[in-house]
Design a protein around this motif. Structure first.
Motif, mmCIF file in Angstrom:
data_model
loop_
_atom_site.group_PDB
_atom_site.id
_atom_site.type_symbol
_atom_site.label_atom_id
_atom_site.label_comp_id
_atom_site.label_asym_id
_atom_site.label_seq_id
_atom_site.Cartn_x
_atom_site.Cartn_y
_atom_site.Cartn_z
ATOM 1 N N PRO A 177 4.238 1.043 0.933
ATOM 2 C CA PRO A 177 3.432 1.928 2.066
ATOM 3 C C PRO A 177 4.143 3.281 1.624
ATOM 4 C CG PRO A 177 5.050 0.185 3.197
ATOM 5 C CD PRO A 177 5.208 0.082 1.563
ATOM 6 N N MET B 279 11.070 6.154 -0.616
ATOM 7 C CA MET B 279 10.336 7.147 -0.716
ATOM 8 C C MET B 279 10.694 7.726 -2.006
ATOM 9 S SD MET B 279 10.677 10.784 1.502
ATOM 10 C CE MET B 279 9.665 12.073 1.142
ATOM 11 N N GLN C 118 2.927 12.553 2.400
ATOM 12 C CA GLN C 118 3.953 12.040 1.279
ATOM 13 C C GLN C 118 2.845 12.319 0.143
ATOM 14 O OE1 GLN C 118 5.735 8.616 1.566
ATOM 15 N NE2 GLN C 118 7.653 9.390 2.927
ATOM 16 N N GLU D 29 -0.769 1.538 3.235
ATOM 17 C CA GLU D 29 -0.205 0.312 3.140
ATOM 18 C C GLU D 29 -0.149 -0.134 1.951
ATOM 19 O OE1 GLU D 29 1.672 -0.874 5.426
ATOM 20 O OE2 GLU D 29 0.875 0.483 6.833
ATOM 21 N N ARG E 191 3.802 7.293 3.628
ATOM 22 C CA ARG E 191 3.366 7.936 4.997
ATOM 23 C C ARG E 191 2.679 9.208 4.683
ATOM 24 N NH1 ARG E 191 3.839 3.612 7.410
ATOM 25 N NH2 ARG E 191 6.144 2.749 7.342
ATOM 26 N N LYS E 192 1.950 9.501 5.652
ATOM 27 C CA LYS E 192 1.175 10.577 5.905
ATOM 28 C C LYS E 192 1.784 11.840 5.434
ATOM 29 C CE LYS E 192 -1.585 13.528 9.099
ATOM 30 N NZ LYS E 192 -2.137 13.698 10.540
ATOM 31 N N GLU F 255 -3.412 10.085 5.552
ATOM 32 C CA GLU F 255 -2.841 9.153 6.801
ATOM 33 C C GLU F 255 -2.136 8.162 6.003
ATOM 34 O OE1 GLU F 255 -6.339 7.148 8.167
ATOM 35 O OE2 GLU F 255 -7.598 8.963 7.942
ATOM 36 N N ASP F 256 -1.463 7.326 6.839
ATOM 37 C CA ASP F 256 -0.398 6.372 6.397
ATOM 38 C C ASP F 256 -1.071 5.400 5.525
ATOM 39 O OD1 ASP F 256 1.535 7.566 7.827
ATOM 40 O OD2 ASP F 256 1.726 6.062 9.323
ATOM 41 N N ASN G 162 5.059 5.209 -6.397
ATOM 42 C CA ASN G 162 4.529 4.317 -5.087
ATOM 43 C C ASN G 162 2.951 4.201 -5.246
ATOM 44 O OD1 ASN G 162 3.402 6.805 -4.763
ATOM 45 N ND2 ASN G 162 4.587 7.459 -3.076
#
Length: 321
Positions: free
Chosen positions: A251, A1, A256, A60, A253-254, A57-58, A234
Motif C-alpha cells: 500500500p 513507508m 507519498q 493498494e 498512501r496519497k 490517491e491511496d 514500494n
C-alpha cells in the motif's frame, strides 16, 4: 513507508529542462500508448530527485501504476540504426556490451527528428548527471577515499576512452552520413555512458536461460526511469512480451512518493553508478568491503591472537590477497 532519500544537487550551474519539457514528454507518452494510472502523477516537486512519481490517491498492493509498450523503448533493436547495428554486430562487441545502445543514443540525441526527442529533452545535453566520473580526481580522492569508488571510476574512464577510440570512432568514420566525430565527441559519449549507467534497465533472463545466455543488453524505458530508488521500495517493474508494468508492491498512501528498486546495492555502488547514496540507516543493503590483508594485519596485531599468529599467517597464505 519508504524512506525519502533526498539527493542534494552539487552543481547548480547545470542546465535544467524547460517547464514545457515534462508536459511535452507526457503528451508523447500518451501518443505512444503508455498508460498512466489517474492515481499517480509525474512531478518535480516533493520528490527525492529531479523527477519522481507521486501517489494522488491511496494505492493498494498489486495496482498497476503505468504500463510501457515495448514499441516505446529505446534500444539497439528499436533504433533506426538497428539494421546497421545488427549487420556490424561483430565489430561493435565490447567488454561492457553497451556500444550498440550508446551509438543509438549518440544518433538520437543529436537528430532533430528523433522519435524520442520529447523523452531525451528531459536531460538537456546530459550535463546534469552528477556521477563521480564528472568530479575532479582530487575531489574523488579527498571525499571518497577508502570507499572503492575512486578506483572504480578510474577503471570506468579508462574503459570509456578505450571503447570510444577503438570501436566507436572507427565506426563513426565509416558512416560519416550518420555521425560526426566533432558532434559525437568523447565528452558526449562519456555523458551517455553515465546516462545508461543511471537510467537504463536490463531485463532479467528466464531461469532456464541464466546459465547459457549472455545478459540482456541495456534498454531505456521512458517513464519507468523517472522513478527514484530506495532499498525499502514500494513498487517494482514487471516484464511481459507486450509491455513493461510498474506495479505497487504494498500500500502507498496519497502524497507519498513511489519508489522503484535499482537492486540490492551498497551505498558505494549507488554513488558509483547513480550519483547518490541513501542516508543512514535507510539502506538496508549497505555493506563495506574489507580486504583480506587488512583482516590479517588486524588479527596478527590483536593481543588475544598472539599465541596463534603463526597459525593465522599460514591460514591467510592460502587466501588470494
Amino acid at each position: 513507508m519508504a524512506t525519502e532519500a533526498k539527493r542534494a544537487k552539487r552543481r547548480e550551474a547545470s542546465p535544467e529542462a524547460s517547464p514545457e519539457a515534462l508536459s511535452s514528454f507526457l503528451g508523447w507518452c500518451s501518443e505512444q500508448g503508455l498508460e498512466l494510472s489517474g492515481k499517480v502523477c509525474v512531478s518535480r516537486e516533493g520528490t527525492a530527485a529531479d523527477y519522481g512519481l507521486l501517489a494522488q490517491e491511496d494505492l493498494e498492493a498489486g495496482e498497476v501504476l503505468f504500463s510501457v509498450p515495448r514499441t516505446a523503448l529505446l534500444s539497439q533493436h528499436t533504433s533506426p540504426l538497428a539494421p546497421l547495428l545488427e549487420k556490424e554486430q561483430a565489430s561493435l562487441e565490447s567488454q561492457s556490451g553497451w556500444v550498440p545502445l550508446l551509438l543509438s543514443l549518440l544518433h538520437e540525441s543529436t537528430a532533430s527528428n528523433s522519435h524520442w526527442a520529447p523523452y531525451l529533452s528531459l536531460w538537456p545535453n546530459f550535463t546534469n548527471l552528477d556521477h563521480p566520473m564528472f568530479w575532479s580526481s582530487e575531489e574523488r580522492k579527498r571525499l571518497l577515499q577508502g570507499t572503492g569508488v575512486p578506483e572504480a571510476v578510474d577503471r570506468d574512464l579508462a574503459s570509456i576512452q578505450k571503447e570510444h577510440s577503438s570501436i566507436v570512432l572507427p565506426f563513426m568514420k565509416v558512416h560519416p552520413d550518420l555521425f560526426s566525430p566533432k558532434a559525437h565527441s568523447l565528452e558526449l559519449y562519456k555523458r551517455l555512458v553515465a546516462f545508461v549507467m543511471a537510467y537504463s534497465f536490463q531485463e532479467p533472463l528466464d531461469e532456464e536461460e541464466e546459465d547459457e545466455e549472455e545478459p540482456n543488453p541495456p534498454v531505456m524505458v521512458p517513464l519507468a526511469d523517472l522513478l527514484n530508488h530506495v532499498a525499502n521500495h514500494n513498487a517494482n517493474l514487471e516484464y511481459s512480451s507486450e509491455c513493461l508494468k510498474m506495479v505497487a508492491t504494498r500500500p502507498i498512501r496519497k502524497g507519498q512518493e513511489v519508489f522503484n528498486t535499482y537492486g540490492q546495492m551498497a551505498n558505494w555502488q549507488l554513488l558509483h553508478m547513480y550519483g547518490f547514496a541513501e542516508p543512514y540507516p535507510g539502506n538496508t543493503n549497505d555493506a563495506a568491503d574489507i580486504q583480506m590483508l587488512t583482516l590479517l594485519k588486524a588479527a596478527l596485531q590483536g593481543q588475544s591472537f598472539s599465541g596463534r599468529a603463526p597459525y593465522l599467517a599460514l591460514l591467510f597464505e592460502q587466501v588470494d590477497l
